[in-house]
Design an enzyme around this catalytic site. Structure first.
Site, PDB file in Angstrom:
ATOM      1  N   ASP A  81     110.130 -16.771  84.080  1.00 53.46           N
ATOM      2  CA  ASP A  81     110.757 -18.084  84.261  1.00 53.46           C
ATOM      3  C   ASP A  81     111.711 -18.110  85.440  1.00 53.46           C
ATOM      4  OD1 ASP A  81     112.349 -16.322  82.580  1.00 53.46           O
ATOM      5  OD2 ASP A  81     113.748 -17.996  82.382  1.00 53.46           O
ATOM      6  N   MET A 135     111.736 -12.321  77.948  1.00 52.54           N
ATOM      7  CA  MET A 135     112.779 -13.314  77.693  1.00 52.54           C
ATOM      8  C   MET A 135     112.513 -14.587  78.494  1.00 52.54           C
ATOM      9  SD  MET A 135     114.407 -11.603  75.521  1.00 52.54           S
ATOM     10  CE  MET A 135     115.825 -12.678  75.257  1.00 52.54           C
ATOM     11  N   GLU A 138      46.075  -4.616  67.016  1.00 50.38           N
ATOM     12  CA  GLU A 138      45.687  -3.353  66.383  1.00 50.38           C
ATOM     13  C   GLU A 138      45.285  -2.313  67.422  1.00 50.38           C
ATOM     14  OE1 GLU A 138      41.944  -6.009  66.295  1.00 50.38           O
ATOM     15  OE2 GLU A 138      44.123  -6.216  66.255  1.00 50.38           O
ATOM     16  N   ASP A 184      41.542   1.516  69.021  1.00 54.90           N
ATOM     17  CA  ASP A 184      41.495   0.212  68.369  1.00 54.90           C
ATOM     18  C   ASP A 184      40.997   0.397  66.932  1.00 54.90           C
ATOM     19  OD1 ASP A 184      41.469  -2.915  69.146  1.00 54.90           O
ATOM     20  OD2 ASP A 184      39.880  -2.488  67.684  1.00 54.90           O
ATOM     21  N   ILE A 185      41.777  -0.095  65.959  1.00 53.97           N
ATOM     22  CA  ILE A 185      41.397   0.031  64.553  1.00 53.97           C
ATOM     23  C   ILE A 185      40.147  -0.825  64.296  1.00 53.97           C
ATOM     24  CG2 ILE A 185      42.113  -0.371  62.165  1.00 53.97           C
ATOM     25  CD1 ILE A 185      44.996   0.092  63.076  1.00 53.97           C
TER      26      ILE A 185
END
Length: 454
Positions: free
Chosen positions: A10, A55, A369, A326-327
């Protein structure tokens, strides 16, 4: 290092004096003359550090600091309180309001810049973590530096003064696991053992505390460990040296238990916050390269690693081969047993896939898959053997579903070895052609691509 610093006081004369000192060291300075202005400036300017007078009329520094730390947009900004007050109650009150440190009027330039640089280094690390987290795959971290106040912690206290060590330990949080260390070598080992805070008494004549701090900072395992150093109030040079070496905070002897507790809590909160950020980043990085259903790598990650291996092979390195699996008839599994059963099959298939791989092989779910395996150092013959081992492991026993039933599963696999100078797309296409050849030949088999140059 340069940074933007907000000076709050201040009294215009005090503001001008601090501004001149900071600008002389090439800091960018913005100012405020009261608490409300300080809060507004912190939000708008996002300074790297705030020097805050205690302060002030209307709203004192304690309330201003508390409001800055309560605001999510500003709580990450370090606050150094500037005060003529020397009472322990004032320091503790400031620390509890969120202040990171104190400077006592009249301000010593050497001490001020050492503390400022120390806090700016810390903020730079946290800012980088926050930035990476905000741009990661898991942005939006819950929690902040004010969380987990009562969480347990491992604290290592290094001092050759048994009475002092007992006092320091008594000031730690009730949940803390406190270890008392008298030898520097043992302190290094204890610091590596998941410590959360290291308190080093730099006033002890029996060992070089600064060297211990330097070793902790130079060790990758302890580089991020907070260090709180105990120094003599008249030994400014020692304190400044400690801060320059990377000590996070200092406290003067005779040590006040309340102040030590407040400073320890601040360091522990910061570490938990940084640890959460790092953990969150690790999770985000893992998420970015991992398929969430199977736990395997995803297509983006495996493509990058395959490209690296192919570049190495083209430059005279070890060969690299690719398996594309590949499944068979996976749609039938989903149609007959439901998508939950299909997910179970995908997860179990991934587990069987991993069991048959070498340590250096990389497996990924390529999509749906379809799965791929990158085999660095493997030629076509070795890759074909691995593919046949996988095919057999899948076909030899059914996949158990959640309802207790079992479903038979087979897999078709295409294998290709990267040619010298071949593009990634070409290698994948050849492996895919071999896969379709396996399917057209009756499925549940392995086919290898011709490795002769086109």
């Amino acid at each position: 290092m340069s940074a933007r610093i907000l000076v709050v006081d201040d009294l215009a004369a005090n503001v001008r004096l601090l501004e001149a000192r900071l600008q002389a060291e090439y800091f960018d300075v913005c100012t405020a003359t009261n608490g409300e202005e300080a809060i507004a400036a912190a939000r708008a300017e996002q300074p790297d550090l705030i020097l805050l007078d205690v302060m002030m009329p209307l709203m004192d520094g304690y309330e201003t600091c508390s409001r800055i730390k309560d605001d999510p947009s500003t709580r990450h900004i370090p606050v150094v309180m500037v005060t003529a007050l020397e009472q322990r109650e004032d320091r503790i009150r400031g620390l509890e309001a969120g202040a990171d440190d104190f400077l006592t009027k009249p301000i010593d330039d050497v001490t001020m810049f050492a503390r400022v640089r120390s806090l700016l280094r810390l903020k730079a690390v946290l800012d980088e973590l926050r930035y990476r987290e905000s741009n990661s795959a898991m942005s939006g971290l819950g929690g902040d530096v004010h969380d987990d106040v009562d969480a347990s912690a491992r604290v290592v206290i290094v001092s050759t003064d048994p009475r002092a060590t007992t006092r320091y330990a008594a000031a730690m949080p009730a949940q803390a696991d406190v270890r008392h260390i008298h030898e520097p070598a043992a302190a290094i080992a204890a610091a590596r053992d998941s410590a959360d805070l290291l308190i080093v008494d730099l006033t002890a004549p029996d060992y070089d505390g600064l060297r211990l701090c330097a070793r902790v900072r130079s060790d990758a395992a302890t580089r991020q460990l907070p260090i709180l150093a105990v120094v003599r109030p008249d030994d400014i040079q020692h304190a400044v040296r400690a801060l320059d070496l990377g000590v996070n905070d200092i406290i003067h002897r005779p040590v006040d238990a309340g102040e030590l507790a407040a400073r320890a809590r601040t360091q522990l909160r910061r570490k938990r916050y940084a640890d959460r950020l790092r953990s969150h980043l690790d999770e985000g990085m893992e998420l970015a390269v991992t398929d969430p259903l199977t736990g395997l790598h995803n297509r983006r990650y495996i493509s990058s690693r395959l490209r690296q291996a192919m570049d190495s092979a083209s430059n005279g390195g070890a060969p690299v081969s690719l398996l594309l699996a590949d499944i068979d008839h996976f749609k039938r599994i989903n149609d007959s047993h439901g998508h939950e059963a299909g997910d179970t099959v995908l997860r179990d298939f991934a587990a069987r896939l991993l069991q048959g791989l070498r340590a250096l092989d990389l497996a990924a779910r390529y999509g749906g898959e379809e799965f791929v395996v990158v085999m660095p150092g493997a030629g076509l013959a070795e890759a074909r053997i691995a593919a046949e081992r996988l095919r057999s492991a899948v076909a030899e026993s059914g996949f158990r579903l959640n309802d207790g039933s079992s479903v038979p599963v087979t897999v078709s696999i295409g294998v290709a070895q990267a040619r010298r100078g071949e593009a990634l797309d070409s290698l994948v296409r050849r492996a895919d052609d071999a896969l379709y050849a396996a399917k057209n030949a009756g499925r549940n088999q392995v086919q290898a691509a011709d490795n002769a140059a086109a």
